[in-house]
Scaffold this motif. Structure first.
Motif, PDB file in Angstrom:
ATOM      1  N   UNK A  64       3.714  -8.406  -6.313  1.00 15.35           N
ATOM      2  CA  UNK A  64       2.671  -8.152  -5.308  1.00 15.35           C
ATOM      3  C   UNK A  64       2.447  -9.381  -4.431  1.00 15.35           C
ATOM      4  N   UNK A  65       2.540 -10.540  -5.034  1.00 17.37           N
ATOM      5  CA  UNK A  65       2.247 -11.762  -4.301  1.00 17.37           C
ATOM      6  C   UNK A  65       3.424 -12.251  -3.452  1.00 17.37           C
ATOM      7  N   UNK A  66       4.658 -11.908  -3.838  1.00 15.21           N
ATOM      8  CA  UNK A  66       5.776 -12.582  -3.183  1.00 15.21           C
ATOM      9  C   UNK A  66       6.902 -11.684  -2.674  1.00 15.21           C
ATOM     10  N   UNK A  67       6.912 -10.413  -3.001  1.00 12.64           N
ATOM     11  CA  UNK A  67       8.034  -9.561  -2.574  1.00 12.64           C
ATOM     12  C   UNK A  67       8.014  -9.372  -1.054  1.00 12.64           C
ATOM     13  N   UNK A  68       9.104  -9.753  -0.396  1.00 12.48           N
ATOM     14  CA  UNK A  68       9.147  -9.590   1.060  1.00 12.48           C
ATOM     15  C   UNK A  68       9.225  -8.110   1.443  1.00 12.48           C
ATOM     16  N   UNK A  69       8.518  -7.765   2.498  1.00 14.04           N
ATOM     17  CA  UNK A  69       8.605  -6.422   3.057  1.00 14.04           C
ATOM     18  C   UNK A  69       7.891  -5.338   2.272  1.00 14.04           C
ATOM     19  N   UNK A  70       7.158  -5.672   1.250  1.00 14.06           N
ATOM     20  CA  UNK A  70       6.449  -4.667   0.455  1.00 14.06           C
ATOM     21  C   UNK A  70       5.179  -4.267   1.198  1.00 14.06           C
ATOM     22  N   UNK A  71       4.977  -2.971   1.349  1.00 13.79           N
ATOM     23  CA  UNK A  71       3.791  -2.470   2.060  1.00 13.79           C
ATOM     24  C   UNK A  71       2.524  -2.883   1.323  1.00 13.79           C
ATOM     25  N   UNK A  72       1.447  -3.036   2.077  1.00 15.61           N
ATOM     26  CA  UNK A  72       0.170  -3.486   1.503  1.00 15.61           C
ATOM     27  C   UNK A  72      -0.305  -2.572   0.382  1.00 15.61           C
ATOM     28  N   UNK A  73      -0.169  -1.262   0.559  1.00 15.37           N
ATOM     29  CA  UNK A  73      -0.620  -0.326  -0.475  1.00 15.37           C
ATOM     30  C   UNK A  73       0.178  -0.517  -1.769  1.00 15.37           C
ATOM     31  N   UNK A  74       1.464  -0.812  -1.657  1.00 14.90           N
ATOM     32  CA  UNK A  74       2.296  -1.066  -2.843  1.00 14.90           C
ATOM     33  C   UNK A  74       1.924  -2.396  -3.494  1.00 14.90           C
ATOM     34  N   UNK A  75       1.570  -3.373  -2.678  1.00 14.35           N
ATOM     35  CA  UNK A  75       1.119  -4.650  -3.233  1.00 14.35           C
ATOM     36  C   UNK A  75      -0.137  -4.443  -4.086  1.00 14.35           C
ATOM     37  N   UNK A  76      -1.064  -3.664  -3.569  1.00 15.18           N
ATOM     38  CA  UNK A  76      -2.302  -3.392  -4.309  1.00 15.18           C
ATOM     39  C   UNK A  76      -1.974  -2.630  -5.592  1.00 15.18           C
TER      40      UNK A  76
END
Length: 152
Positions: A64-76
């Motif tokens: 969640x903190x570092x994956x490039x290109x991950x959508x905000x909803x997926x980060x949450x």
């Protein structure tokens, strides 16, 4: 001349991952074969399983903190999921071996399945999911085997 080492990150992850299986591989049979200390080995097995399940949950915090290109909803979602394995692991410590095994195995399998799902949205190295499957399989089999600790 030595040829360059193949993917040092992959090698390090494999060494650390397989090394992390040693307590599972040692403690499960010890809990079954050492009738005098079986419950002690069993407690150690499920304690270690709980720690490792909490650790793999934390991987999603890192994603969640570092994956490039991950959508905000997926980060949450990754942040939320990252704490769930610990919520499975902690009560497992309060259960008898069969209940602890069931809860921890469920947590490990659920985590692996969520890793597979997350892999559709971010680029894991090609070796990551196969390694996670092997590690999860050995950990789960050890936890299930340890559930048969003799009574008394």
């Amino acid at each position: 001349m030595n040829s360059p080492s193949p993917d040092p990150l992959r090698r390090a992850a494999a060494w650390l991952g397989y090394g992390g299986l040693i307590p599972f591989i040692v403690l499960a049979p010890a809990s079954l074969l050492d009738h005098h200390h079986g419950w002690t080995w069993s407690d150690a097995l499920y304690g270690y399983g709980a720690i490792i399940l909490s650790f793999v949950g934390a991987l999603h915090w890192g994603f969640a903190m570092s994956a490039p290109g991950l959508e905000e909803v997926r980060r949450v979602r990754c942040l939320v999921w990252s704490v769930v394995p610990a919520l499975f692991a902690w009560p497992a410590l309060l259960l008898a071996p069969a209940g602890a095994a069931a809860l921890l195995v469920f947590g490990f399998v659920a985590h692996y399945l969520l890793d597979r799902r997350l892999a559709r949205h971010m680029a894991f190295p090609a070796w990551y999911l196969p390694l996670r499957l092997r590690l999860t399989t050995v950990a789960c089999l050890s936890l299930i085997l340890g559930a048969f600790v003799p009574l008394g």
